[in-house]
Design a protein around this motif. Structure first.
Motif, PDB file in Angstrom:
ATOM      1  N   PRO A   6      -1.413  15.023  26.580  1.00 17.55           N
ATOM      2  CA  PRO A   6      -1.189  16.279  25.864  1.00 17.55           C
ATOM      3  C   PRO A   6       0.172  16.326  25.161  1.00 17.55           C
ATOM      4  O   PRO A   6       0.427  17.217  24.355  1.00 17.55           O
ATOM      5  N   HIS A   7       1.036  15.344  25.425  1.00 19.82           N
ATOM      6  CA  HIS A   7       2.372  15.324  24.842  1.00 19.82           C
ATOM      7  C   HIS A   7       2.468  14.449  23.598  1.00 19.82           C
ATOM      8  O   HIS A   7       3.133  14.807  22.636  1.00 19.82           O
ATOM      9  N   CYS A   8       1.770  13.284  23.613  1.00 18.64           N
ATOM     10  CA  CYS A   8       1.876  12.366  22.472  1.00 18.64           C
ATOM     11  C   CYS A   8       0.512  11.955  21.905  1.00 18.64           C
ATOM     12  O   CYS A   8       0.456  11.183  20.960  1.00 18.64           O
ATOM     13  N   GLN A  30      -1.967   9.301  33.762  1.00 18.63           N
ATOM     14  CA  GLN A  30      -0.725   8.654  33.337  1.00 18.63           C
ATOM     15  C   GLN A  30      -0.868   8.211  31.893  1.00 18.63           C
ATOM     16  O   GLN A  30      -1.843   7.539  31.542  1.00 18.63           O
ATOM     17  N   CYS A  31       0.079   8.593  31.049  1.00 16.80           N
ATOM     18  CA  CYS A  31       0.076   8.194  29.641  1.00 16.80           C
ATOM     19  C   CYS A  31       0.292   6.683  29.537  1.00 16.80           C
ATOM     20  O   CYS A  31       1.136   6.110  30.231  1.00 16.80           O
ATOM     21  N   MET A  32      -0.473   6.023  28.662  1.00 19.62           N
ATOM     22  CA  MET A  32      -0.344   4.578  28.467  1.00 19.62           C
ATOM     23  C   MET A  32       0.820   4.217  27.544  1.00 19.62           C
ATOM     24  O   MET A  32       1.208   3.062  27.455  1.00 19.62           O
ATOM     25  N   ASN A  33       1.383   5.185  26.855  1.00 17.92           N
ATOM     26  CA  ASN A  33       2.530   4.962  25.970  1.00 17.92           C
ATOM     27  C   ASN A  33       3.805   5.022  26.821  1.00 17.92           C
ATOM     28  O   ASN A  33       4.564   5.983  26.775  1.00 17.92           O
ATOM     29  N   THR A  34       4.036   3.972  27.602  1.00 20.19           N
ATOM     30  CA  THR A  34       5.124   3.982  28.576  1.00 20.19           C
ATOM     31  C   THR A  34       6.512   3.882  27.960  1.00 20.19           C
ATOM     32  O   THR A  34       7.485   4.318  28.561  1.00 20.19           O
ATOM     33  N   GLN A  35       6.616   3.338  26.755  1.00 23.66           N
ATOM     34  CA  GLN A  35       7.936   3.171  26.143  1.00 23.66           C
ATOM     35  C   GLN A  35       8.514   4.462  25.582  1.00 23.66           C
ATOM     36  O   GLN A  35       9.703   4.720  25.734  1.00 23.66           O
ATOM     37  N   SER A  36       7.687   5.281  24.923  1.00 23.37           N
ATOM     38  CA  SER A  36       8.254   6.485  24.322  1.00 23.37           C
ATOM     39  C   SER A  36       7.758   7.786  24.956  1.00 23.37           C
ATOM     40  O   SER A  36       8.211   8.859  24.577  1.00 23.37           O
ATOM     41  N   CYS A  37       6.835   7.710  25.932  1.00 19.26           N
ATOM     42  CA  CYS A  37       6.350   8.930  26.573  1.00 19.26           C
ATOM     43  C   CYS A  37       6.298   8.738  28.090  1.00 19.26           C
ATOM     44  O   CYS A  37       7.186   9.184  28.785  1.00 19.26           O
TER      45      CYS A  37
END
Length: 64
Positions: A6-8, A30-37
């Motif tokens: 819901p954030h990115c 868990q968001c898969m965009n670990t570098q920026s989210c």
């Protein structure tokens, strides 16, 4: 079932679940965009209503 952060808006994975009631479940994600989210969050999943009734009546649950 696909869950997006819901954030990115990136794809997320469901890491766990907790049944609150028969038709009400919390999904831990868990968001898969670990570098920026990398956000962790909870989605609520619940039964709403039936669109078409089943062709046959469900079999009764028996406890032995």
């Amino acid at each position: 079932m696909r869950v997006n952060c819901p954030h990115c808006s990136t794809k997320a994975i469901i890491t766990g679940s907790k049944e609150l009631a028969v038709n009400n479940i919390e999904l831990y994600c868990q968001c898969m965009n670990t570098q920026s989210c990398g956000a962790s969050f909870v989605f609520a999943l619940e039964y709403s209503h039936t669109i078409k009734l089943p062709n046959q009546a469900p079999k009764p649950v028996t406890t032995e």
